[in-house]
Design an enzyme around this catalytic site. Structure first.
Site, PDB file in Angstrom:
ATOM      1  CG  ASP A 169      -2.038   1.032   1.098  1.00 23.34           C
ATOM      2  OD1 ASP A 169      -1.776   2.122   0.549  1.00 23.34           O
ATOM      3  OD2 ASP A 169      -3.173   0.744   1.541  1.00 23.34           O
ATOM      4  CD  GLU A 259     -20.652  -6.312  -9.417  1.00 16.07           C
ATOM      5  OE1 GLU A 259     -21.538  -5.624  -8.852  1.00 16.07           O
ATOM      6  OE2 GLU A 259     -19.616  -6.676  -8.843  1.00 16.07           O
ATOM      7  CG  HIS A 279     -21.114  -6.444  -5.229  1.00 15.40           C
ATOM      8  ND1 HIS A 279     -20.823  -5.510  -6.190  1.00 15.40           N
ATOM      9  CD2 HIS A 279     -20.627  -5.922  -4.069  1.00 15.40           C
ATOM     10  CE1 HIS A 279     -20.201  -4.478  -5.650  1.00 15.40           C
ATOM     11  NE2 HIS A 279     -20.070  -4.708  -4.363  1.00 15.40           N
TER      12      HIS A 279
END
Length: 530
Positions: A169, A259, A279
């Site tokens: 990160d 989606e 999801h």
């Protein structure tokens, strides 16, 4: 004001909006044209991932002031188009953190011990223990891409499973990695060393497609891949190919580039070492209530003209910073309003000086509040926390921040100076007990008044009956005086009077007041932030 709710959200958030007096319409399953046809009548909207708020929809939203996303990801909203229109986009970044964390852990366990596949086999009447032999998490290495709210919690839980945690990160300092017990590594190292790789990044220009065929090829043989973040971060077709080749041992995927994931675009069909869910990362009762309430609170704040710490098209603020500066927002906006009323001619410069403890924190949003207050009274367009800096730039107004540790008379104070081609005016404001907003100085004159309602500023010659004449005229007009302050001016024999009145003063009454012998000037300021 009217608000459109275009996706299924918890009724708790809808109720909260209605309790605050908003008219709420719930209209789901609208396509782009459906949104374009109806959005023009709404001041705000609340969406989830199924609604795509495109530039065309935003252009049709002539009254639109805020778009609320009940969840974290805002890739279904054209942020650039919204920002250009001064529309605030808010999300609910924390309410579903635990839900997404727990779902990730469930997905890791599912692909480790083949739980869904074993269940389906047993339900089909089979008894095949050998086929579903798994592995242990203990002593394995999990690579976490994105060590923020969710990634850090994944690390904590996987450490409890005795896994070694490494993380990539670029926005997290080494001190935070050390605090979390996560080894910081670059992306290539993470790909090569990890037995499990889990992704927890937002979808940005940098992260879109960040794990593709090239990155998957760098992963060690037998790796397992989990994605419960954003679908477009991962190339699922490249992942499916790597699973078929045996390079990747398994995958657990909750989000997809397109989606819903339909049968014709599902690359994982026939792969029995993959677990996919539709999801579900935020799909807990608690999370759905949380995101609905959080986004409703953000929408309410935005429509009230208040700063919203969860706005995604404004500079983000840590919670501790927001809590420090939050009590000052209303004061700052009101100082901007008073300052522009005092000024004559177009503004050239707005200078904001912070002293005391305020000088030690992030104050950019407070300065924006001053701009909002100074610009709204003179412009037809609505100025808010999103577009105020751009509006100032386009009008060639220089904005300066100054910070000093000189506390002066007060622990914390703010001085706002507005400069025009005819001169400049300054005012000093502070909070008493960190709650009560006060203006304590205008130019060189010491005062003490609450900046609200209607304020009459009257410099005058220091002579008998000045207060009496003003009071008589206002009383005869049935205008109630709610407060009065008197201060000496620098010129010998002159004072300035600050009179708070309950109602607006008609022009004919203002003419009478200005006609009083000894009145040098008379300004009526409406200190209204809504």
């Amino acid at each position: 004001m009217k608000i459109l709710v275009s996706d299924d959200v918890s009724e708790k958030g809808v109720e909260l909006l209605r309790q605050h007096g908003y008219e709420v319409d719930v209209k789901t399953n609208l396509d782009e044209q459906g949104l374009i046809d109806c959005i023009g009548e709404y001041d705000g909207m609340v969406t989830r991932s199924m609604t795509h708020v495109t530039a065309k929809v935003i252009a049709a939203g002539k009254k639109l002031k805020v778009i609320g996303r009940a969840g974290v990801g805002v890739d279904s909203i054209d942020i650039k188009a919204a920002t250009a229109r001064g529309i605030i986009v808010v999300n609910a970044p924390t309410a579903n953190t635990i839900a997404a964390t727990e779902h990730t852990c469930a997905m890791i366990m599912a692909i480790t011990r083949h739980i869904p596949q074993a269940h389906n086999s047993l339900m089909a009447g089979e008894w095949d223990r050998e086929r579903f032999t798994g592995i242990q998490l203990q002593n394995k290495t999990i690579g976490i891409i994105g060590v923020g709210r969710i990634g850090s919690r994944i690390a904590k839980r996987m450490q409890a499973m005795e896994m070694h945690t490494i993380g990539y990160d670029p926005y997290i300092p080494d001190e935070r990695f050390e605090q979390l017990g996560v080894e910081p590594v670059d992306l290539d190292t993470l790909l090569k060393r990890s037995d499990y790789i889990t992704m927890h990044t937002p979808l940005t220009k940098e992260t879109r497609g960040m794990i593709g065929a090239e990155e998957i090829a760098k992963m060690k043989d037998g790796v397992r891949v989990i994605n419960v973040s954003r679908g477009a971060v991962l190339d699922i077709n490249a992942l499916a190919d790597a699973i078929k080749s045996g390079h990747v041992a398994g995958a657990a995927i909750d989000v997809f580039p397109t989606e819903p994931l339909t049968e014709d675009i599902n690359p994982f069909k026939g792969l029995d070492n993959v677990v996919i869910t539709p999801h579900l990362g935020a799909s807990t009762v608690e999370a759905q209530i949380g995101v609905s309430v959080d986004v409703a609170e953000g929408v309410i704040a935005a429509l009230n003209g208040e700063p919203v710490p969860t706005a995604v098209n404004m500079a983000p603020l840590p919670k501790n910073v927001y809590l420090t500066i939050q009590p000052y927002f209303d004061l700052m906006e009101r100082m901007g309003i008073i300052g522009v009323y005092l000024s004559e001619g177009p503004m050239k410069e707005i200078r904001v000086e912070y002293s005391g403890e305020l000088a030690k924190t992030e104050t950019g949003l407070l300065t924006t509040a001053v701009l909002k207050g100074a610009l709204n009274p003179i412009l037809q367009e609505s100025v808010n926390f999103v577009n105020a800096p751009d509006v100032a730039r386009t009008r060639h107004i220089s904005v300066k921040e100054i910070k000093t540790q000189d506390k002066g008379y007060f622990t914390d104070s703010v001085t706002v100076t507005i400069k025009t081609n005819k001169g400049e005016h300054s005012l000093v404001g502070t909070l008493f007990n960190h709650q009560e907003a006060k203006i304590v100085q205008i130019d060189e004159y010491r005062l003490d008044f609450t900046p609200e309602g209607y304020l009459l500023l009257a410099p005058h010659i220091d002579q008998p009956n000045m207060i009496g004449q003003i009071s008589t005229i206002l009383g005869q007009a049935h205008i109630n005086i709610t407060g009065m302050q008197l201060a000496k001016m620098t010129k010998e024999g002159t004072n300035i009077m600050a009179i708070a009145v309950q109602d607006d003063i008609p022009n004919d009454i203002m003419l009478k007041l200005r006609g009083i012998e000894g009145i040098l000037d008379m300004k009526l300021i409406h200190v209204d932030t809504h």
